[in-house]
Scaffold this active site. Structure first.
Site, PDB file in Angstrom:
ATOM      1  N   ASN A   7       0.910  -1.055   0.026  1.00  0.00           N
ATOM      2  CA  ASN A   7       0.017  -0.019   0.013  1.00  0.00           C
ATOM      3  C   ASN A   7       0.785   1.326   0.094  1.00  0.00           C
ATOM      4  O   ASN A   7       1.261   1.618   0.976  1.00  0.00           O
ATOM      5  CB  ASN A   7      -0.842  -0.168   1.257  1.00  0.00           C
ATOM      6  N   LYS A  14       2.889   0.746   3.454  1.00  0.00           N
ATOM      7  CA  LYS A  14       2.568  -0.153   4.145  1.00  0.00           C
ATOM      8  C   LYS A  14       2.686  -1.721   3.549  1.00  0.00           C
ATOM      9  O   LYS A  14       2.166  -1.627   2.467  1.00  0.00           O
ATOM     10  CB  LYS A  14       1.106  -0.035   4.860  1.00  0.00           C
ATOM     11  N   ARG A  66      -2.393  -2.152  -3.709  1.00  0.00           N
ATOM     12  CA  ARG A  66      -3.879  -1.058  -3.538  1.00  0.00           C
ATOM     13  C   ARG A  66      -3.832  -0.092  -4.416  1.00  0.00           C
ATOM     14  O   ARG A  66      -2.816   0.738  -4.410  1.00  0.00           O
ATOM     15  CB  ARG A  66      -3.976  -0.739  -2.095  1.00  0.00           C
ATOM     16  N   HIS A 152     -12.745   3.384  -0.679  1.00  0.00           N
ATOM     17  CA  HIS A 152     -12.633   2.620   0.515  1.00  0.00           C
ATOM     18  C   HIS A 152     -13.104   1.083  -0.007  1.00  0.00           C
ATOM     19  O   HIS A 152     -13.837   0.207   1.170  1.00  0.00           O
ATOM     20  CB  HIS A 152     -13.383   2.901   1.705  1.00  0.00           C
ATOM     21  N   ARG A 204     -11.592  16.963   5.399  1.00  0.00           N
ATOM     22  CA  ARG A 204     -12.604  17.107   4.176  1.00  0.00           C
ATOM     23  C   ARG A 204     -13.889  17.398   4.627  1.00  0.00           C
ATOM     24  O   ARG A 204     -14.447  17.009   5.594  1.00  0.00           O
ATOM     25  CB  ARG A 204     -12.553  15.889   3.378  1.00  0.00           C
ATOM     26  N   ASP A 245      -7.979  15.228  14.791  1.00  0.00           N
ATOM     27  CA  ASP A 245      -8.071  13.766  15.530  1.00  0.00           C
ATOM     28  C   ASP A 245      -9.215  13.780  16.505  1.00  0.00           C
ATOM     29  O   ASP A 245      -9.302  14.735  17.250  1.00  0.00           O
ATOM     30  CB  ASP A 245      -6.461  13.792  16.181  1.00  0.00           C
ATOM     31  N   ARG A 247      -9.858  11.789  18.779  1.00  0.00           N
ATOM     32  CA  ARG A 247      -9.509  11.516  20.140  1.00  0.00           C
ATOM     33  C   ARG A 247      -9.142  12.784  20.960  1.00  0.00           C
ATOM     34  O   ARG A 247      -9.700  13.074  21.993  1.00  0.00           O
ATOM     35  CB  ARG A 247      -8.302  10.715  20.240  1.00  0.00           C
ATOM     36  N   GLU A 341      -7.967  -4.699   5.189  1.00  0.00           N
ATOM     37  CA  GLU A 341      -7.893  -4.663   3.685  1.00  0.00           C
ATOM     38  C   GLU A 341      -6.618  -5.278   3.075  1.00  0.00           C
ATOM     39  O   GLU A 341      -6.476  -5.952   2.016  1.00  0.00           O
ATOM     40  CB  GLU A 341      -7.389  -3.346   3.350  1.00  0.00           C
TER      41      GLU A 341
HETATM   42  P1  ADP Z   1      -6.766   6.182   7.959  1.00  0.00           P
HETATM   43  O1  ADP Z   1      -7.915   6.650   7.066  1.00  0.00           O
HETATM   44  O2  ADP Z   1      -5.706   7.040   8.077  1.00  0.00           O
HETATM   45  O3  ADP Z   1      -6.207   4.901   7.379  1.00  0.00           O
HETATM   46  P2  ADP Z   1      -7.540   5.263  10.497  1.00  0.00           P
HETATM   47  O4  ADP Z   1      -8.681   4.313   9.949  1.00  0.00           O
HETATM   48  O5  ADP Z   1      -6.438   4.678  10.905  1.00  0.00           O
HETATM   49  O6  ADP Z   1      -7.115   6.311   9.485  1.00  0.00           O
HETATM   50  O7  ADP Z   1      -8.352   6.211  11.436  1.00  0.00           O
HETATM   51  C1  ADP Z   1      -7.439   7.315  12.132  1.00  0.00           C
HETATM   52  C2  ADP Z   1      -8.397   7.955  12.826  1.00  0.00           C
HETATM   53  O8  ADP Z   1      -9.178   7.067  13.883  1.00  0.00           O
HETATM   54  C3  ADP Z   1      -7.510   8.989  13.558  1.00  0.00           C
HETATM   55  O9  ADP Z   1      -7.642  10.325  12.983  1.00  0.00           O
HETATM   56  C4  ADP Z   1      -8.345   9.444  14.884  1.00  0.00           C
HETATM   57  O10 ADP Z   1      -9.115  10.284  14.876  1.00  0.00           O
HETATM   58  C5  ADP Z   1      -9.222   8.122  14.953  1.00  0.00           C
HETATM   59  N1  ADP Z   1      -9.232   7.211  16.221  1.00  0.00           N
HETATM   60  C6  ADP Z   1      -8.270   6.399  16.641  1.00  0.00           C
HETATM   61  N2  ADP Z   1      -8.500   5.734  17.834  1.00  0.00           N
HETATM   62  C7  ADP Z   1      -9.551   6.411  18.297  1.00  0.00           C
HETATM   63  C8  ADP Z   1     -10.317   6.495  19.560  1.00  0.00           C
HETATM   64  N3  ADP Z   1     -10.005   5.642  20.720  1.00  0.00           N
HETATM   65  N4  ADP Z   1     -11.234   7.287  19.653  1.00  0.00           N
HETATM   66  C9  ADP Z   1     -11.601   8.401  18.677  1.00  0.00           C
HETATM   67  N5  ADP Z   1     -10.943   8.158  17.621  1.00  0.00           N
HETATM   68  C10 ADP Z   1      -9.909   7.333  17.333  1.00  0.00           C
END
Ligand code: ADP
Length: 358
Positions: A7, A14, A66, A152, A204, A245, A247, A341
């Site tokens: 990827n 990855k 991918r 996706h 976005r 983010d 979180r 994936e």
């Molecule tokens: P990508 O689309 O880059 O592959 P991921 O599927 O890994 O992304 O998701 C990344 C996002 O998941 C991060 O931006 C973060 O906001 C969110 N995330 C990860 N862990 C948590 C959590 N425990 N609570 C809320 N959001 C989370």
């Protein structure tokens, strides 16, 4: 059959190796080309992977890549020079992704294995015309291939492979999309011609009034690159609150932070509702990807607005990491499924190789 799954992103690669459907190696290289990174370019990363494989005595039969945009391609295919030229044409449709992935295919030639392209758009090729056609002048759509391609797809197809009936798959990560699936086939999805449509995402905007775009171009004197940057990189949760983010946002007490989360949840609820209507019902709702898999809070808030569908979430199951988080008397099963994936790409590679009789 040993399959190397790659990827390739703009600054990351990855990789994993599958022996049939068993993952025997995985790795991630990031910050490629950055000062703090270990690797100056993608070529040196491929060399690093090659060395790792040799040191672990792993030989590779096929490489699965991918590729985000597959244009009209309905399935994964073995890549020869002619097909590579075909895929290169789709770079116009996904300029942020496809060029890196195509470069990945080119530089992986030195590994001497057969290569297969697995497209994120292919799973959505079953979306019926009424859901994939934009009400723009027909001539323009035909001339430029403008339609809902959806993205996706590798993740949503994994969810489709482990669920049954009418399913709404919510892939919630830094990019997010919702997919309506009937008996394993995609029938609608929230991302469209580009990954910009649909849900509010990390950076976005998702779906907005198209009238806003020419308005901003005129008022701010934006070039198309600038407006694209604003819509893809400066909007969404980041545009609303300064933080992309989730979180961080979930512990943010500011008015903007709270509103950003409200808007994010609301956009998921609206999409689930529209797909439940489009499919005339729903058997399973699945949460996956970074946010979907990890945030019980977001899952709870989304599901609390779905009681009209008969959705009842069991709070204990939701917070304890169970796969089934709905209660036994919920009309709709609600699940948390870790997307895979890489496994899906490995499966697709096997299918493509078998089909091409190689
Ligand atoms: P990508 O689309 O880059 O592959 P991921 O599927 O890994 O992304 O998701 C990344 C996002 O998941 C991060 O931006 C973060 O906001 C969110 N995330 C990860 N862990 C948590 C959590 N425990 N609570 C809320 N959001 C989370």
């Amino acid at each position: 059959m040993n399959i190397l799954v790659l990827n390739v992103g703009s600054s990351s690669v990855k990789y994993s190796v599958f022996k049939d459907e068993k993952e025997i190696l995985e790795g991630l290289v990031d910050k490629i080309g950055e000062k703090t990174g270990e690797f100056k370019d993608h070529e040196s990363v491929i060399e690093h992977i090659e060395k790792e494989l040799v040191s672990k005595n792993i030989s590779i039969d096929v490489i699965g890549h991918r590729v985000v945009h597959g244009g009209k391609e309905k399935e994964s295919k073995v890549v020869d020079n002619e097909f590579l030229k075909e895929i290169e044409k789709y770079s116009d449709l996904a300029p942020l992704h496809n060029p890196h992935e195509i470069n990945g295919i080119k530089i992986s030639k030195k590994l001497g294995a057969l290569q297969v392209a697995v497209f994120d758009t292919a799973f959505h090729s079953t979306i019926p015309s009424k859901a994939s056609t934009y009400a723009l002048p027909n001539s323009l759509c035909k001339k430029y291939g403008i339609k809902r391609y959806g993205f996706h797809g590798i993740s949503h197809s994994y969810i489709a492979s482990v669920t049954e009936g009418k399913v709404i798959s919510c892939h919630l990560g830094s990019g997010s999309s919702v997919c309506a699936i009937i008996n394993g086939k995609s029938v609608d999805t929230s991302m469209g011609f580009t990954p910009a449509e649909g849900l509010v995402m990390g950076t976005r905007a998702g779906s907005i009034d198209p009238g806003i775009i020419p308005f901003l171009i005129e008022k701010e004197e934006y070039s198309w690159q600038q407006i694209e940057h604003v819509l893809n990189e400066e909007s969404g949760l980041k545009g609303l609150s300064g933080k992309n983010d989730l979180r961080e946002l979930l512990t943010d007490d500011s008015k903007e932070g709270k509103l950003a989360v409200d808007i994010f949840v609301y956009s998921i609820v609206k999409h689930i509702g529209s797909y439940a209507a489009a499919m005339n019902g729903v058997d399973e709702i699945v949460f996956t990807a970074g946010i979907g898999e990890n945030s019980s809070e977001i899952r709870k808030r989304v599901c609390n607005s779905l009681s009209y569908l008969g959705v009842i979430v069991d709070d204990e199951r939701n917070t304890e990491g169970d796969m089934l988080i709905s209660s036994d008397n919920s009309k709709v099963k609600v699940k948390v499924i870790k997307t895979n994936e890489e496994l899906m790409i490995a499966k697709e590679v096997k299918k493509a190789v078998t089909k091409s009789h190689i």
